[in-house]
Design an enzyme around this catalytic site. Sequence first.
Site, short mmCIF file in Angstrom:
data_model
loop_
_atom_site.label_atom_id
_atom_site.label_comp_id
_atom_site.label_asym_id
_atom_site.label_seq_id
_atom_site.Cartn_x
_atom_site.Cartn_y
_atom_site.Cartn_z
N ILE A 29 66.90 -28.60 -101.76
CA ILE A 29 67.20 -27.23 -102.21
C ILE A 29 67.96 -26.44 -101.15
CG2 ILE A 29 65.10 -26.06 -101.38
CD1 ILE A 29 64.84 -24.85 -104.21
N GLN A 92 57.86 -31.07 -90.16
CA GLN A 92 57.49 -31.43 -91.54
C GLN A 92 56.92 -30.20 -92.24
OE1 GLN A 92 54.79 -34.76 -92.03
NE2 GLN A 92 54.98 -34.70 -94.28
N HIS A 98 58.79 -38.07 -97.53
CA HIS A 98 60.11 -38.04 -98.14
C HIS A 98 61.12 -38.48 -97.10
CE1 HIS A 98 58.97 -34.09 -96.58
NE2 HIS A 98 60.22 -33.97 -96.16
N LEU A 99 62.11 -39.23 -97.57
CA LEU A 99 63.20 -39.67 -96.72
C LEU A 99 64.38 -38.75 -96.95
CD1 LEU A 99 64.28 -41.87 -94.76
CD2 LEU A 99 65.09 -43.09 -96.79
N HIS A 100 64.81 -38.06 -95.89
CA HIS A 100 66.04 -37.27 -95.97
C HIS A 100 67.22 -38.24 -95.85
CE1 HIS A 100 64.31 -33.18 -95.04
NE2 HIS A 100 63.34 -33.93 -94.54
P1 AMP Z 1 60.50 -31.56 -94.20
O1 AMP Z 1 60.76 -30.43 -93.25
O2 AMP Z 1 60.90 -32.90 -93.66
O3 AMP Z 1 59.09 -31.52 -94.76
O4 AMP Z 1 61.52 -31.32 -95.39
C1 AMP Z 1 61.19 -30.64 -96.56
C2 AMP Z 1 62.47 -30.47 -97.31
O5 AMP Z 1 62.17 -30.12 -98.64
C3 AMP Z 1 63.37 -29.37 -96.73
O6 AMP Z 1 64.64 -29.92 -96.39
C4 AMP Z 1 63.46 -28.37 -97.88
O7 AMP Z 1 64.74 -27.75 -97.98
C5 AMP Z 1 63.16 -29.23 -99.09
N1 AMP Z 1 62.60 -28.53 -100.23
C6 AMP Z 1 61.63 -27.59 -100.23
N2 AMP Z 1 61.35 -27.18 -101.47
C7 AMP Z 1 62.19 -27.88 -102.29
C8 AMP Z 1 62.40 -27.90 -103.69
N3 AMP Z 1 61.70 -27.13 -104.54
N4 AMP Z 1 63.35 -28.74 -104.19
C9 AMP Z 1 64.07 -29.52 -103.35
N5 AMP Z 1 63.90 -29.55 -102.03
C10 AMP Z 1 62.99 -28.73 -101.49
#
Ligand code: AMP
Length: 112
Positions: A29, A92, A98-100
Amino acid sequence: MCLFCRIVAGEVPAKRVYEDDRLVAFDDINPQAPMHVLVVPKAHVATLNDLDTTHDALVGEMIRRGAAIAAERGYSQRGFRTVFNCNADAGQAVFHIHLHVLGGRPLKWPPG
Ligand code: AMP
Ligand code: ZN
């Protein structure tokens, strides 16, 4: 249910780019690169610290799927980055692994 379990369940909308019986992938997002996709297992696992040997195939599928999505977008040769963040020091924010998958611009190393 956590946010990504809710996305898996279809309760929170997301731009899905891939789905099978074990994984879903959707656009981040808040994208940090032209391609920023998250590859997420349908099963809830909070952090990398919670993985055990029963997850080995699943994690392999996540990484191969990330590479396949990068390939579909033409980034195999120029390159792309895959990242798993784990807990506070890595930033996190969503406690469902989740894999970026990031690509489409040069990415600095080391990360911040
Ligand atoms: P992390 O910091 O590795 O936990 O990454 C979480 C990721 O989830 C971040 O890059 C956010 O931008 C993404 N994120 C949070 N909410 C959503 C959502 N509703 N849809 C898609 N991505 C999201
Ligand atoms: Zn979850």
